[in-house]
Design a protein around this motif. Structure first.
Motif, PDB file in Angstrom:
ATOM      1  N   GLY A 108       0.800  -1.225   0.000  1.00  0.00           N
ATOM      2  CA  GLY A 108       0.000   0.000   0.000  1.00  0.00           C
ATOM      3  C   GLY A 108       0.830   1.271   0.000  1.00  0.00           C
ATOM      4  O   GLY A 108       0.281   2.361   0.128  1.00  0.00           O
TER       5      GLY A 108
ATOM      6  N   HIS B  92      -8.023   0.542  -1.478  1.00  0.00           N
ATOM      7  CA  HIS B  92      -7.867  -0.119  -0.173  1.00  0.00           C
ATOM      8  C   HIS B  92      -7.895  -1.633  -0.286  1.00  0.00           C
ATOM      9  O   HIS B  92      -7.217  -2.331   0.456  1.00  0.00           O
ATOM     10  CB  HIS B  92      -8.948   0.369   0.792  1.00  0.00           C
TER      11      HIS B  92
ATOM     12  N   TRP C 123      -4.552  -3.489  -0.370  1.00  0.00           N
ATOM     13  CA  TRP C 123      -3.590  -3.590   0.741  1.00  0.00           C
ATOM     14  C   TRP C 123      -4.207  -3.914   2.094  1.00  0.00           C
ATOM     15  O   TRP C 123      -3.486  -4.135   3.064  1.00  0.00           O
ATOM     16  CB  TRP C 123      -2.744  -2.322   0.839  1.00  0.00           C
ATOM     17  N   ILE C 124      -5.539  -3.983   2.139  1.00  0.00           N
ATOM     18  CA  ILE C 124      -6.180  -4.111   3.447  1.00  0.00           C
ATOM     19  C   ILE C 124      -5.833  -5.438   4.130  1.00  0.00           C
ATOM     20  O   ILE C 124      -5.630  -5.502   5.346  1.00  0.00           O
ATOM     21  CB  ILE C 124      -7.704  -3.878   3.328  1.00  0.00           C
TER      22      ILE C 124
ATOM     23  N   GLU D 298      -2.425  -5.283   5.508  1.00  0.00           N
ATOM     24  CA  GLU D 298      -2.445  -4.386   6.675  1.00  0.00           C
ATOM     25  C   GLU D 298      -2.987  -5.125   7.901  1.00  0.00           C
ATOM     26  O   GLU D 298      -2.436  -4.995   9.000  1.00  0.00           O
ATOM     27  CB  GLU D 298      -3.302  -3.149   6.349  1.00  0.00           C
ATOM     28  N   GLU D 299      -4.042  -5.915   7.699  1.00  0.00           N
ATOM     29  CA  GLU D 299      -4.617  -6.682   8.818  1.00  0.00           C
ATOM     30  C   GLU D 299      -3.563  -7.638   9.396  1.00  0.00           C
ATOM     31  O   GLU D 299      -3.381  -7.719  10.608  1.00  0.00           O
ATOM     32  CB  GLU D 299      -5.834  -7.492   8.344  1.00  0.00           C
TER      33      GLU D 299
END
Lengths: 266, 346
Positions: free
Chosen positions: A120, A129, A132-133, A136-137
């Motif tokens: 991201g 989003h 990359w979400i 990220e999580e």
């Protein structure tokens, strides 16, 4: 493969990082003079020496923050001499700095998250989003595990400038762990830290070492650090003047008249 | 009735410049507020947008309509011919606007990327001064060389809203500037509340650390300044179309570099909402001072020319903000990506 078999049968340790005749001068002054060191896998290697002996210069050279004049730095037999710090990171080497370098206005969690590269971070990817979400999580979960391990989880949403000096050192270790490194280079990780916390930091280091991580450490506080060390190099005037491996050898090095002299001289 | 009309015009003027300064300041916030890149050459990006209209679009029109003569006169004729077409067909005006914006963004990105290359060798103060110098050199060349955009004579720009009656045109440009500013605000909010925003802030705080953790900081700077300059160039385009002409001296460092920095300081750097608020307050105060400067001088018995009130006021304001509210009106907030937000709620 063959190297692995040799290591297994002959009980030799696998060399992860090796410097060969590393030299660096500043305006004619030799800061590193044909330095040869080996850092072995799952070992804690300490470089000691009085101020100005070239310890920090050596780790700056190994981590790409300083270009050397001659010699080689090999990591897992690959030549990484004079590569940029961001390229050296790709080999699995991370470093901490002599003075803690927290990103002061950012939270403790952000400080940990920033150490791992992220899909991201691209301008186009950042806009979508969904791209990359998931990553990220995963990273947030991993960061919380590291913060729990370092007992910093209760401060995750505080800015890092609110941490104590010792906590900042722990944060530095946390950042290094986030990247799944092979080798962590630490420049004075317990300087200015209370003895109790200093031992805590090293107990974390030993726990990680037992999990397979390797450490190259520069430290002045020998009263604390020596009991954790596997390999010891002593530097003076840019050269390695003594080297010992294992507790008996380290004891010998510490009683070496040359070593005593440079310390008394200091 | 006349008073009401004047008041509406004043409000419209405030909102128009609010839109323009919102665009430029938000782009600077991306570079400096988030990334810590001291782009003291911000005026160059705005000027690039103006050059695209005055220097490139006009030449394309001269070529398209086959107009001959010197550049300044030919530009006027070509712009007039295009204006005639736009009166008949508003879509042409819209098309010219969008194409010009696209060209300006590309040129802005290229100029921004090239201008940041010295940052490979220079840090902060020196980089800031170098960027300021680059911007000034281009400004003076553009001002004194009449071949680029007419220099000190100025040059005509096409009236892309020629289909709108004259008295309403200012309102249309106001809507255009505000809507563009809001789109850029939403774009940057989405862009920066992400790992990209996080790494930019990391770069601002400590670039060596970011390097140690595997980031190519030159790439990061180039893409950030390229994007920031592309966005700022849009403001240059809108300003020139609004003015219906372009002169070299309209893009000074005070107007388009120092004032956007002041807006960041005032509103709060690293906070897009703060920057929008800062831009509004700045423009409001500035235009009110501009309108009432002679009354202010008389009322306060000021011993200097009324023209200096603005500069003195903003100079003092910058000092006060730096001393008493260095974080600006709205403080920077951490970047909460959706997974972090859910941790916050738990």
């Amino acid at each position: 493969m063959i190297q692995g078999i040799i290591i297994y049968y002959f009980g030799d340790a696998m060399v992860l990082l090796e410097t060969k005749n590393l030299s660096k001068s500043f305006d004619g002054l030799k800061a590193l003079d044909n330095v040869n060191i080996n850092v072995e896998k799952s070992k804690l290697t300490l470089i000691m020496g009085p101020n100005g002996s070239g310890k920090s210069t050596l780790i700056n050279a190994v981590s790409g923050f300083l270009k050397v004049d001659s010699g080689k730095v090999l990591f897992e037999d690959k030549d990484i001499t004079n590569k940029e710090p961001n390229e050296i990171y790709d080999y699995g080497i991370v470093r901490t700095f002599q003075n803690p370098e927290p990103l002061k206005s950012m939270t403790v969690l952000e400080n940990i998250l920033i150490s791992e590269r992220h899909i991201g971070e691209g301008v186009i990817n950042a806009l979508f989003h969904s791209k990359w979400i998931k990553k990220e999580e995963e990273m947030v979960e991993k960061a919380f595990k590291i913060l729990e391990f370092l007992k910093l989880d209760h401060r995750w949403d505080h800015t890092s400038k609110s941490l104590s000096g010792g906590q900042m050192k722990l944060l530095e270790i946390g950042r290094a762990l986030m990247t799944n490194p092979k080798l962590i280079i630490m420049d004075e990780p317990i300087a200015g830290v209370a003895p109790g916390l200093a031992h805590d930091i090293f107990s974390h280091v030993i726990e990680l070492k037992n999990k397979g991580l390797s450490f190259l450490i520069v430290e002045h506080r020998l009263d604390i650090v020596l009991k954790y060390v596997d390999n010891l190099y002593v530097m003076f005037n840019g050269s390695v003047i003594a080297h010992g491996e294992g507790s008996r050898e380290i004891e010998r090095v510490l009683n070496d008249p040359k070593v005593i002299e440079v310390y008394i001289g200091d | 009735m006349e008073e009401v009309g004047k008041m509406v015009e004043l409000i419209s003027l405030i909102l128009f410049f609010f839109g323009l300064y919102m665009i430029v300041s938000l782009s600077l916030n991306l570079e400096f507020g988030y990334g810590g890149i001291p782009n003291f050459g911000k005026a160059l990006s705005v000027l690039t947008g103006a050059i695209i209209v005055g220097g490139i679009l006009n030449r394309l029109l001269i070529w398209y309509f086959g107009v001959s003569g010197d550049f300044i006169s030919a530009s006027s004729i070509a712009c007039y011919k295009l204006t005639e077409i736009i009166i008949q067909n508003p879509l042409v005006g819209l098309g010219v606007f969008l194409i010009t914006i696209a060209m300006a963004m590309i040129a802005g990105a290229i100029v921004g990327a090239l201008s940041i290359l010295p940052s490979a060798k220079l840090r902060e103060d020196y980089l800031g001064v170098t960027l300021l110098a680059i911007s000034e050199v281009v400004f003076f060349i553009t001002y004194y060389d009449v071949r680029i955009i007419g220099g000190y004579y100025g040059i005509s720009a096409p009236d892309i809203l020629a289909f709108i009656p004259g008295e309403y045109k200012i309102y249309a440009y106001t809507v255009l500037a505000i809507v563009t500013g809001l789109i850029i605000y939403l774009f940057l909010e989405r862009l920066l509340n992400s790992p990209y925003g996080r790494v930019l802030r990391g770069h601002r705080e400590n670039e060596d650390l970011i390097k140690a953790f595997g980031r190519d900081i030159m790439k990061l700077r180039i893409k950030t300044v390229a994007l920031g300059s592309a966005l700022a160039a849009i403001a240059g385009v809108i300003y020139v179309f609004y003015s219906s002409n372009v002169t070299g001296n309209a893009f000074t460092r005070v107007e388009w570099t120092f004032y956007p920095f002041l807006i960041l300081l005032l509103g709060g750097k690293g906070n897009n909402k703060g920057v929008v608020l800062g831009a509004f307050l700045f423009v409001l105060i500035r235009i009110l001072i501009e309108f009432y400067k002679f009354d202010i001088k008389e009322l306060l018995h000021l011993p200097f020319e009324a023209v200096w009130i603005q500069y003195i006021f903003f100079g003092v304001l910058a000092l006060l903000v730096l001393c008493y509210r260095p974080e600006g009106l709205l403080k920077e907030k951490p970047i909460y990506t959706p997974p972090i937000k859910s941790k916050l709620q738990n």
